[in-house]
Design an enzyme around this catalytic site. Structure first.
Site, short mmCIF file in Angstrom:
data_model
loop_
_atom_site.label_atom_id
_atom_site.label_comp_id
_atom_site.label_asym_id
_atom_site.label_seq_id
_atom_site.Cartn_x
_atom_site.Cartn_y
_atom_site.Cartn_z
N GLU A 129 55.35 66.39 74.01
CA GLU A 129 56.58 67.17 73.87
C GLU A 129 56.39 68.60 74.35
O GLU A 129 57.28 69.19 74.99
CB GLU A 129 57.03 67.18 72.39
CG GLU A 129 57.30 65.80 71.82
CD GLU A 129 56.09 65.20 71.11
OE1 GLU A 129 56.28 64.58 70.06
OE2 GLU A 129 54.96 65.36 71.63
N ARG A 146 26.76 35.17 73.98
CA ARG A 146 27.60 34.13 73.44
C ARG A 146 27.67 34.15 71.93
O ARG A 146 28.75 34.05 71.34
CB ARG A 146 27.11 32.75 73.89
CG ARG A 146 28.04 31.65 73.45
CD ARG A 146 27.43 30.29 73.38
NE ARG A 146 28.43 29.28 73.09
CZ ARG A 146 28.91 29.01 71.90
NH1 ARG A 146 28.49 29.66 70.84
NH2 ARG A 146 29.84 28.08 71.72
#
Length: 351
Positions: A58, A295
């Site tokens: 803003e 894994r």
């Protein structure tokens, strides 16, 4: 000041989202936010949150307006509720009130407990017209990492691996280099993901066999904090993760003094280690975590339902044997991206 239509509001909010994405690699742990100021159907100012600790969207949008007298009859669009508290910068809600902007259109409410509707209420108490919820789901998706961090009190977790056509991620080995399944392009995309993450995590076996640096080399951006599991501190000190060039967290069950850029964090590996790791990363304000392997580590995140999105690269070649790829539940939504004969399956678990 003419009323905007729903179509116009959505158009300007989409622009806010586009602007916000420019802050992706630099604003964490803050959320990405974009802002657009419109007067008489014309954009007169734009801005986004560029970097944590610097001006919010803003503020940058208001600063970009050449004729500030127009603000008194303008609408400011912002993808996230303007802040109402003093942090590293003053409250944006106060600046909007000070500049006498009469109408504010907001994408979604801030989940952060110190804001959480207070900015909206402050604007309304000052007599401003406030509309909330324009493209709300898109704006929430934009800050899904911020939402996850502030509501679940853990990092937003992304899983990533490449697998062969017959569902292997590597050959069985005790030394030597891993099988290269990614193409040069998808390897670049992996480094882009690294640049977007606060931290990157691998298990002990991957650190030992692959000796990865876990840095960003094929993309522009910062190196994520390295997170490695080493229960008994058995990893050799000459690995790249111990080079001291990038902040590194080593999770272990043994006490060890810190070294240059190396922090040893002690946890109980016999009692839900992933939960303890997430708590430790949350306390250190790690908002996003990229898990790259191996894994066993990836499967443990999946089995514990501790993930938010997953990128799985489907490679055309076959390995015929080796280390099986993790098993993903197909009950979750996914999309398929095509990258030069490679499919990347993108699973999404939650916002």
């Amino acid at each position: 000041m003419a009323k905007s239509t729903k179509m116009e509001e959505e158009k300007y909010m989409r622009r806010c989202i586009e602007l916000a994405k420019n802050g992706l690699c630099n604003v964490s742990p803050n959320p990405m936010v974009g802002a657009v100021i419109v007067c008489d159907g014309r954009i007169i100012g734009e801005g986004y949150h560029i970097r944590c600790g610097e001006a919010h969207a803003e503020v940058n949008a208001i600063r970009s307006v050449k004729d500030e007298s127009l603000l008194k009859r303008s609408t400011i669009y912002v993808s996230l509720e303007p802040c109402s508290h003093y942090g590293k910068t003053p409250p944006c809600a106060d600046l909007i009130i000070e500049k006498q902007i009469p109408r504010i259109v907001i994408g979604c409410q801030d989940p952060f407990s110190e804001v959480a509707g207070r900015g909206i209420q402050k604007l309304r108490d000052a007599g401003r017209e406030v509309r909330v919820g324009v493209l709300e789901e898109e704006c929430k998706s934009l800050i899904r990492r911020f939402i996850t961090f502030n509501t679940l009190h853990r990092p937003f977790i992304t899983l990533k691996w490449a697998e062969s056509a017959d569902h292997f991620i590597d050959i069985e080995r005790t030394d030597g280099k891993p099988v290269v399944l990614s193409s040069p392009l998808t390897s670049m995309l992996v480094h882009k993901k690294r640049a977007e993450a606060d931290a990157i995590m691998v298990g002990r076996r991957t650190a030992l066999l692959d000796n990865p640096s876990l840095t960003v080399r094929n993309w522009y951006g910062h190196n994520p904090i390295r997170v490695v599991l080493d229960r008994t501190l058995s990893l050799p000190n000459d690995l790249q993760i111990f080079d001291g060039n990038v902040p590194t967290f080593i999770f272990t069950e043994k006490q060890q003094p810190e070294k240059k850029n190396i922090t040893y964090i002690t946890i109980n590996f016999n009692h839900n280690p992933l939960k303890q790791i997430m708590e430790a990363l949350y306390q250190r304000k790690i908002q996003s975590l990229l898990v790259e392997g191996g894994r066993q580590l990836l499967q443990s995140f999946i089995d514990n339902e501790l993930w938010d999105e997953a990128y799985i690269e489907k490679c055309p070649g076959r390995l015929h044997s080796g280390v099986k790829a993790p098993q993903m539940d197909d009950n979750f939504s996914y999309s398929i991206e095509e990258h030069f004969e490679r499919q990347i399956w993108h699973y999404v678990r939650r916002i």
